[in-house]
Enzyme design. Sequence first.
Site, PDB file in Angstrom:
ATOM      1  N   HIS A  55      37.681 -23.203  32.555  1.00  0.00           N
ATOM      2  CA  HIS A  55      36.349 -22.765  32.120  1.00  0.00           C
ATOM      3  C   HIS A  55      36.325 -21.269  31.837  1.00  0.00           C
ATOM      4  O   HIS A  55      36.030 -20.456  32.706  1.00  0.00           O
ATOM      5  CB  HIS A  55      35.341 -23.116  33.236  1.00  0.00           C
ATOM      6  CG  HIS A  55      33.914 -23.042  32.814  1.00  0.00           C
ATOM      7  ND1 HIS A  55      32.926 -23.794  33.423  1.00  0.00           N
ATOM      8  CD2 HIS A  55      33.294 -22.316  31.865  1.00  0.00           C
ATOM      9  CE1 HIS A  55      31.752 -23.516  32.859  1.00  0.00           C
ATOM     10  NE2 HIS A  55      31.956 -22.616  31.917  1.00  0.00           N
ATOM     11  N   HIS A  57      35.083 -18.261  28.676  1.00  0.00           N
ATOM     12  CA  HIS A  57      34.384 -17.979  27.413  1.00  0.00           C
ATOM     13  C   HIS A  57      35.004 -16.708  26.853  1.00  0.00           C
ATOM     14  O   HIS A  57      34.657 -15.609  27.274  1.00  0.00           O
ATOM     15  CB  HIS A  57      32.896 -17.723  27.667  1.00  0.00           C
ATOM     16  CG  HIS A  57      32.158 -18.875  28.290  1.00  0.00           C
ATOM     17  ND1 HIS A  57      31.373 -19.726  27.555  1.00  0.00           N
ATOM     18  CD2 HIS A  57      32.069 -19.314  29.568  1.00  0.00           C
ATOM     19  CE1 HIS A  57      30.819 -20.641  28.355  1.00  0.00           C
ATOM     20  NE2 HIS A  57      31.234 -20.409  29.596  1.00  0.00           N
ATOM     21  N   ASN A  89      30.762 -22.219  23.073  1.00  0.00           N
ATOM     22  CA  ASN A  89      29.524 -21.512  22.689  1.00  0.00           C
ATOM     23  C   ASN A  89      29.824 -20.154  22.050  1.00  0.00           C
ATOM     24  O   ASN A  89      29.306 -19.125  22.451  1.00  0.00           O
ATOM     25  CB  ASN A  89      28.561 -21.373  23.870  1.00  0.00           C
ATOM     26  CG  ASN A  89      29.134 -20.588  25.029  1.00  0.00           C
ATOM     27  OD1 ASN A  89      30.351 -20.481  25.190  1.00  0.00           O
ATOM     28  ND2 ASN A  89      28.278 -20.029  25.855  1.00  0.00           N
ATOM     29  N   ASP A 283      34.473 -19.759  34.905  1.00  0.00           N
ATOM     30  CA  ASP A 283      33.312 -19.541  34.034  1.00  0.00           C
ATOM     31  C   ASP A 283      33.278 -18.069  33.602  1.00  0.00           C
ATOM     32  O   ASP A 283      32.211 -17.449  33.552  1.00  0.00           O
ATOM     33  CB  ASP A 283      32.006 -19.946  34.727  1.00  0.00           C
ATOM     34  CG  ASP A 283      30.855 -20.106  33.738  1.00  0.00           C
ATOM     35  OD1 ASP A 283      31.084 -19.975  32.513  1.00  0.00           O
ATOM     36  OD2 ASP A 283      29.731 -20.364  34.185  1.00  0.00           O
TER      37      ASP A 283
HETATM   38  O1  DOR Z   1      25.722 -17.658  32.975  1.00  0.00           O
HETATM   39  C1  DOR Z   1      26.219 -18.286  32.055  1.00  0.00           C
HETATM   40  N1  DOR Z   1      26.783 -17.669  31.017  1.00  0.00           N
HETATM   41  N2  DOR Z   1      26.189 -19.629  32.073  1.00  0.00           N
HETATM   42  C2  DOR Z   1      26.580 -20.357  31.016  1.00  0.00           C
HETATM   43  O2  DOR Z   1      26.494 -21.547  31.089  1.00  0.00           O
HETATM   44  C3  DOR Z   1      27.033 -19.723  29.776  1.00  0.00           C
HETATM   45  C4  DOR Z   1      27.558 -18.387  30.069  1.00  0.00           C
HETATM   46  C5  DOR Z   1      27.794 -17.564  28.837  1.00  0.00           C
HETATM   47  O3  DOR Z   1      28.386 -18.067  27.890  1.00  0.00           O
HETATM   48  O4  DOR Z   1      27.421 -16.384  28.851  1.00  0.00           O
HETATM   49 ZN    ZN Z   2      30.446 -21.530  31.185  1.00  0.00          ZN
END
Ligand code: DOR
Ligand code: ZN
Length: 417
Positions: A55, A57, A89, A283
């Site tokens: 996970h 980004h 995303n 994340d």
């Molecule tokens: O806090 C978050 N930031 N939760 C998410 O699900 C997406 C993420 C983001 O892409 O910044």
């Molecule tokens: Zn995420």
Amino acid sequence: MRVLRGRVFYRGRVEPLDVGVDEAGKIAAIRKVIAGEEVEDHGDRLILPGGVDLHVHFRDPGLTEKEDFPSGTRSAALGGVTTVADMPNTRPPVTTRDALREKEARVRGRAAVDYALYAAPRTGASVPELSEAAAFKVYMAESTGGLQVGEGALGEILEAAAPRKKLVVAHAEDARRFQKDEAATLAGHSRARPKESEVDAIRTLAKLRGDGPVHVAHVTCVEALDAVPEGVTTEATPHHLLLDHTRPLKAFGKVNPPLRSPEDRQALWDAFAAGRIDIVATDHAPHTREEKEEPFGEAPSGLPGVATSLPLLLRQVRAETLSLERFVDATAARPAEILGVPKGRIEVGRDADLIVIDAREVVRITPRRVRYKCGWTPFEGMEGVFPRTVYLRGERVVEDGEPIAEGLGRRLSGNEA
Ligand code: DOR
Ligand code: ZN
């Protein structure tokens, strides 16, 4: 065959061993002594499987002021993560085959570690065209990116993904439980997106899930864990395991789902250490300092973490609050299994993705150490054990804690091991 020597985590225990690596970067032999040409002797240092982070980004394409593939994968490597799975995303979002192929073409040759790409189907009908993605992400509530789907679409997506055995990872929050909270604090953010919203979303998922592989991202509390049905896998993030909403982080601690109370955090840690949570995933979701310095209500949610996950947890292993078995299982073996990639274990036939650790080398985490493009880390000042050397398919990508090779990362298709 090249030979790496050290104290190797093999079949659940640590012993002095030689690991032979073939031309293709696969582990070809594991023995007491291999008479090879070239021996790289790591002495009494630990050799562990590289981390697999399901996970992250990396913001590429479209949001590269926050991070990009070269910077994100470089930080991953120096933290001992040799495989990442990147979330959809981005801008444009990975919701069509064209967007997936464009992203794939764009990141090719620019990654320092191996990577898998997620897609985000918005309907059941879009599942077949997204079959080249390694896995799917579904957002059950709005977070960064506006990709949330309703219950109807979620059910269709799960149904279409199941016969393909495609992993579906759910961001499980139910917006019907969200509340207004004007406190402009991390505690207020936790009240605004409460634990019950996670519990309800997981119940919905349990009702709709069908018989394909389903995984719940970033579980923040034991109540959510209790709602997870048999056979569905779970992850916890280092921030929910190690930080709580009393930290003086302001919006730099704002994340979805939110940081919880100290009691919730401790209970989550205990469940994790006891093996009730399958994996750790970061994340890693960086935003710029400027964005995080906006008034609390406007600041975006998300924290970077890909470089500090293994170091923070290795510190816990050294403190004996986490077993080495649990560490390897949660950071490498289980995530590799869940994604279906030939990684995560030191075993003949798997990729030689290895990290070399000296548990005595405890350092303080600084923004400089982790090299994120955003220039900050919510774990600043905490202690970590960073790998000295990192191998990706037998090639050194980190030496003396510094990234030394770029662009060696390859794309993984998932569902293959
Ligand atoms: O806090 C978050 N930031 N939760 C998410 O699900 C997406 C993420 C983001 O892409 O910044
Ligand atoms: Zn995420």
